[in-house]
Design an enzyme around this catalytic site. Structure first.
Site, PDB file in Angstrom:
ATOM      1  N   GLY A 171      42.826  39.391  41.670  1.00 40.37           N
ATOM      2  CA  GLY A 171      41.987  39.279  40.479  1.00 40.37           C
ATOM      3  C   GLY A 171      40.764  38.433  40.756  1.00 40.37           C
ATOM      4  N   CYS A 172      40.215  37.860  39.703  1.00 36.56           N
ATOM      5  CA  CYS A 172      39.021  37.025  39.839  1.00 36.56           C
ATOM      6  C   CYS A 172      39.246  35.927  40.869  1.00 36.56           C
ATOM      7  CB  CYS A 172      38.683  36.403  38.479  1.00 36.56           C
ATOM      8  SG  CYS A 172      37.392  35.156  38.555  1.00 36.56           S
TER       9      CYS A 172
END
Length: 239
Positions: A59-60
């Site tokens: 993810g981020c």
């Protein structure tokens, strides 16, 4: 740049008032990805001399980097891009979801202080939800996929064995979708992405999605947690 990609950077400015206040009150259990207590890997990389490298995508990269910057034995954790070409290794192009890149973190660590298997245990437990396909929390697209980019055959063996072990133990409600493949290249992200969690601890996105990961690391992996983060800026200054 996709709306979701853009909104991540603009969220603080757009909701600095009431949203920021509300976000501070959110408990770790209500974060985008909840922590899962899992067993350590039955198979691990054998201890070796010298600095070792692990590259992970979950993810981020702000939150992924932040977790490993608070992990003992990690000498540097750099946000960047893996899976695509050098030509497209920039934040704007990656936001289209068409470059093949995943937001990734390159982790340099001392294998005498932390093992590759422990890094993976933290990855699967508190960093992200490995059952989400091409997304994490509010972020959607292949650039947010769960992936392990292995640097050698031993890492590949350990990663594959661990995924099989966790699936067999049914520690998640759904199967793990983490992609495991050889690292072709890692490209460091722009400077403004480095140390982002530490520099912007009150941004609503960070408060809701990432600070709980640090709290879960501290709670679940207390023996591996360090209070003072190991920042990229400090690593650059000492090189």
């Amino acid at each position: 740049m996709s709306p979701r990609h853009f909104s991540r950077l603009s969220l603080c400015a757009a909701a600095i008032g009431a949203l920021a206040i509300a976000a501070v009150t959110i408990s770790p259990s209500r974060a985008a990805e909840e922590a899962v207590i899992i067993p350590p890997p039955a198979v691990d990389v054998q201890p070796a001399d010298g600095i070792q490298t692990a590259v992970l995508a979950g993810g981020c990269f702000w939150g992924v980097q932040g977790v490993y910057q608070h992990t003992a034995g990690v000498l540097n954790a750099v946000s960047g891009y893996s899976g695509g070409s050098k030509m497209t290794a920039n934040y704007t192009m990656i936001g289209t979801g068409t470059t093949g890149h995943a937001e990734s973190v390159e982790i340099k660590y001392d294998p005498k202080k932390i093992s590759y298997g422990k890094i993976l245990q933290i990855f699967f437990s508190v960093v992200h939800d490995p059952t989400q396909l091409n997304r994490q929390g509010p972020d959607v697209g292949t650039q947010y996929r769960s992936a392990i980019f292995t640097t050698n055959d031993e890492q590949k063996k350990v990663a594959e064995a661990y995924v099989a072990q966790l699936n067999a133990a049914k520690v998640y409600k759904k199967p793990i979708v983490t992609k495991i493949g050889p690292l072709q290249a890692f490209y460091a992200a722009e400077d403004y992405h480095q140390d982002y969690l530490t520099l912007h601890p009150n941004q609503p996105y960070i408060v809701f999605n990432d600070i709980p990961k640090i709290e879960n690391l501290k709670k679940i992996f207390a023996e591996n947690y360090i209070e003072k983060p190991t920042l990229v800026s400090n690593a650059k200054a000492t090189n």
